[in-house]
Design an enzyme around this catalytic site. Structure first.
Site, PDB file in Angstrom:
ATOM      1  N   ASP A   1     -13.021   4.941  -9.397  1.00  0.00           N
ATOM      2  CA  ASP A   1     -14.250   5.294  -8.673  1.00  0.00           C
ATOM      3  C   ASP A   1     -15.276   5.952  -9.598  1.00  0.00           C
ATOM      4  OD1 ASP A   1     -15.981   5.613  -6.549  1.00  0.00           O
ATOM      5  OD2 ASP A   1     -14.574   6.743  -5.312  1.00  0.00           O
TER       6      ASP A   1
ATOM      7  N   LYS B   1      -8.968  -2.876  -7.943  1.00  0.00           N
ATOM      8  CA  LYS B   1      -8.276  -1.880  -7.117  1.00  0.00           C
ATOM      9  C   LYS B   1      -9.155  -1.641  -5.895  1.00  0.00           C
ATOM     10  CE  LYS B   1      -6.823   2.958  -6.915  1.00  0.00           C
ATOM     11  NZ  LYS B   1      -6.712   4.248  -7.639  1.00  0.00           N
TER      12      LYS B   1
ATOM     13  N   ASP C   1      -9.676   0.354  -2.427  1.00  0.00           N
ATOM     14  CA  ASP C   1      -9.273   1.601  -1.781  1.00  0.00           C
ATOM     15  C   ASP C   1      -9.512   1.576  -0.269  1.00  0.00           C
ATOM     16  OD1 ASP C   1      -8.202   4.187  -1.808  1.00  0.00           O
ATOM     17  OD2 ASP C   1      -9.435   4.831  -3.492  1.00  0.00           O
TER      18      ASP C   1
ATOM     19  N   GLU D   1      -4.125   1.066   0.265  1.00  0.00           N
ATOM     20  CA  GLU D   1      -4.347   1.607   1.608  1.00  0.00           C
ATOM     21  C   GLU D   1      -3.379   2.740   1.928  1.00  0.00           C
ATOM     22  OE1 GLU D   1      -2.061  -0.019   4.908  1.00  0.00           O
ATOM     23  OE2 GLU D   1      -1.186   1.022   3.214  1.00  0.00           O
ATOM     24  N   TRP D   2      -2.749   3.288   0.857  1.00  0.00           N
ATOM     25  CA  TRP D   2      -1.953   4.512   0.930  1.00  0.00           C
ATOM     26  C   TRP D   2      -0.660   4.383   1.738  1.00  0.00           C
ATOM     27  CZ3 TRP D   2      -6.922   6.655   3.377  1.00  0.00           C
ATOM     28  CH2 TRP D   2      -7.958   6.677   2.431  1.00  0.00           C
ATOM     29  N   GLY D   3      -0.248   3.159   2.059  1.00  0.00           N
ATOM     30  CA  GLY D   3       0.983   2.972   2.806  1.00  0.00           C
ATOM     31  C   GLY D   3       0.903   3.378   4.259  1.00  0.00           C
ATOM     32  N   VAL D   4      -0.321   3.495   4.804  1.00  0.00           N
ATOM     33  CA  VAL D   4      -0.462   4.015   6.164  1.00  0.00           C
ATOM     34  C   VAL D   4      -0.061   2.997   7.228  1.00  0.00           C
ATOM     35  CG1 VAL D   4      -2.246   5.654   5.513  1.00  0.00           C
ATOM     36  CG2 VAL D   4      -2.906   3.361   6.263  1.00  0.00           C
ATOM     37  N   ASP D   5      -0.086   1.718   6.902  1.00  0.00           N
ATOM     38  CA  ASP D   5       0.187   0.689   7.898  1.00  0.00           C
ATOM     39  C   ASP D   5       1.326  -0.221   7.442  1.00  0.00           C
ATOM     40  OD1 ASP D   5      -0.308  -0.475  10.370  1.00  0.00           O
ATOM     41  OD2 ASP D   5      -1.656  -1.986   9.535  1.00  0.00           O
TER      42      ASP D   5
ATOM     43  N   ARG E   1      -0.129  -0.218  -2.408  1.00  0.00           N
ATOM     44  CA  ARG E   1       0.319   1.173  -2.395  1.00  0.00           C
ATOM     45  C   ARG E   1       1.198   1.412  -1.183  1.00  0.00           C
ATOM     46  NH1 ARG E   1      -3.027   5.082  -4.652  1.00  0.00           N
ATOM     47  NH2 ARG E   1      -2.006   6.556  -3.271  1.00  0.00           N
TER      48      ARG E   1
ATOM     49  N   ASP F   1      -1.595   9.469  -2.445  1.00  0.00           N
ATOM     50  CA  ASP F   1      -1.814   9.685  -3.867  1.00  0.00           C
ATOM     51  C   ASP F   1      -0.742  10.583  -4.483  1.00  0.00           C
ATOM     52  OD1 ASP F   1      -4.120   8.310  -3.386  1.00  0.00           O
ATOM     53  OD2 ASP F   1      -5.457   9.780  -4.294  1.00  0.00           O
TER      54      ASP F   1
END
Length: 432
Positions: free
Chosen positions: A110, A185, A187, A220-224, A238, A242
């Site tokens: 970023d 990448k 995000d 996507e941080w493993g949220v879904d 991911r 983080d």
């Protein structure tokens, strides 16, 4: 990138800026490439190495046959990046020999772009920090035999409130391709509450249609539960939030990523986030454990420190060719935790199969005192009586062993010993 907190006033502003965008329909089209059956020979393992999903779901764009290796700017530099840092990092990867070992992606995270798009609606490199533009930077990096990665977001803004690519997927993908970018990448900030399953495939389609083969890294941080669906979308995904440069963060993330071991394979990999090795928050032994377990888990090996000024110890860890070879093994089966003992299960055995009928085994001491950790043939899935040679990947030597039912070694607190087991007279036989 970390999830940033949104104040009510800022969220209202975001929504108001996105009214027009929200009117645009997002149609998730079928995968352009045909998914083919894997060309490798699937070995027969016992239940410990669950390969039921192995090689089936991965995106077949020819990339990521082994986990990606390279460098990313965020962990050390955050927003303090510029084209000089990127060029000097490329130079350092070459001069240290790390590039020759496989670290070929130079990934800008970023803050590379201006706060707004231009009059044509295009992303623009920040003129103060990237005055030569991304295309010129790609030319420089490619001239070193390396590859350039860039960053965007499946939201209306990036995590540092630069323009995101939500509803701009096609135009942005074409722009990245015109700049000769090799890696994206992608995000998950400022996502308007739209599920990841809806926001990430449109960029896949845009990259597929861009005219350039670009590695697609989902963040996507493993949220879904991305391991369940992202293999049809990207080359890595991911599985966790983080990482930060602490023992607690690293060990927690390793455990979270372990859950999805069966879903990784050539073409698509579970991503427990970038390496913190060399950033100063952990000890040498803790960093050695970090690198060992990431390699065993077939995680992307993306260096997160300043390679221009790394210590000898940091270089020793990152340049261990034998450990890297485990990560890059063509069989591509993610190793996993197979046994725990001690207080809170802090004496651990991790293992995974390799090509050539071999097995990699890590004895990981997450307790606060040294202890002998033993891996039995039963927990490794080996038939009793199998004789193996054992190579220590950190000492770079063969270990004298006459074991036919177990193998153990004394491991210091917060350290990890890593080995390769090779059959002495015949192929390893795994219990069905």
């Amino acid at each position: 990138m970390a999830k940033r907190r949104i104040t009510p006033s800022l969220y209202t502003l975001i929504l108001s800026l996105s009214v027009v965008s929200l009117a645009i329909a997002v149609r998730v089209t079928p995968l352009l490439q045909t998914l083919e059956k894997p060309s490798f020979q699937r070995p027969t393992f016992n239940r410990i190495f669950d390969t039921s999903k192995y090689g089936i779901l991965q995106l077949n764009n020819g990339l990521a046959q082994t986990p990606q290796m390279g460098w990313n700017s965020w962990n050390f530099f955050a927003c303090n990046i510029n084209e000089t840092v990127i060029k000097e990092t490329a130079d350092a990867l070459i001069s240290t020999g790390l590039a020759e070992l496989g670290y070929v992606y130079i990934n800008i995270d970023d803050c590379w772009s201006s706060p707004t798009r231009n009059s044509k609606g295009q992303l623009v490199p920040e003129p103060k920090t990237f005055p030569s533009g991304i295309n010129a930077l790609a030319e420089y990096v490619h001239g070193k035999g390396l590859k350039l990665g860039i960053y965007s977001d499946a939201g209306v803004f990036t995590c540092q409130v630069r323009p995101g690519s939500l509803y701009h997927e096609s135009a942005d993908a074409k722009l990245f391709a015109s700049w000769d970018v090799d890696y994206l990448k992608y995000d998950n900030c400022y996502n308007l509450g739209i599920p990841p399953k809806e926001r990430y495939p449109p960029m896949r389609e845009a990259l597929n249609a861009s005219g350039r083969t670009i590695f697609y890294s989902l963040c996507e941080w493993g949220v879904d539960d991305p391991a369940l669906w992202a293999g049809k979308v990207g080359n890595s995904w991911r599985t966790t939030d983080d990482i930060n440069d602490t023992w607690a963060s690293m060990t927690t993330i390793a455990d979270l990523n372990d859950k999805w071991a069966a879903y990784a394979g050539p073409g698509g990999w579970n991503d427990p986030d970038m390496l913190e090795v060399g950033n100063g928050g952990m000890t040498y032994k803790e960093y050695r454990a970090h690198f060992s377990i990431w390699a065993l888990m077939k995680a992307p090996l993306l260096i997160g420190c300043d390679v221009r000024n790394m210590t000898a110890e940091t270089f020793e860890i990152l340049s261990n060719e034998e450990v890297i070879a485990v990560n890059q093994d063509p069989l591509g089966v993610q190793g996993r935790k197979v046994d725990v003992s001690g207080t809170d299960g802090c004496y651990q055995v991790w293992a995974g199969p390799l090509s050539g009928d071999r097995l990699t085994v890590a004895l990981w001491n997450r307790c606060s005192k040294a202890e002998t950790i033993t891996a039995t043939w039963e927990v490794l899935g080996l038939e009793s009586g199998i004789s193996v040679s054992v190579r220590d990947l950190w000492q770079h030597e063969e270990v004298a062993v006459d074991a036919v039912s177990s193998f153990g070694a004394r491991v210091d607190a917060h350290d990890c010993r890593m080995y390769i087991f090779t059959p002495r007279t015949a192929s390893l036989r795994y219990v069905a």
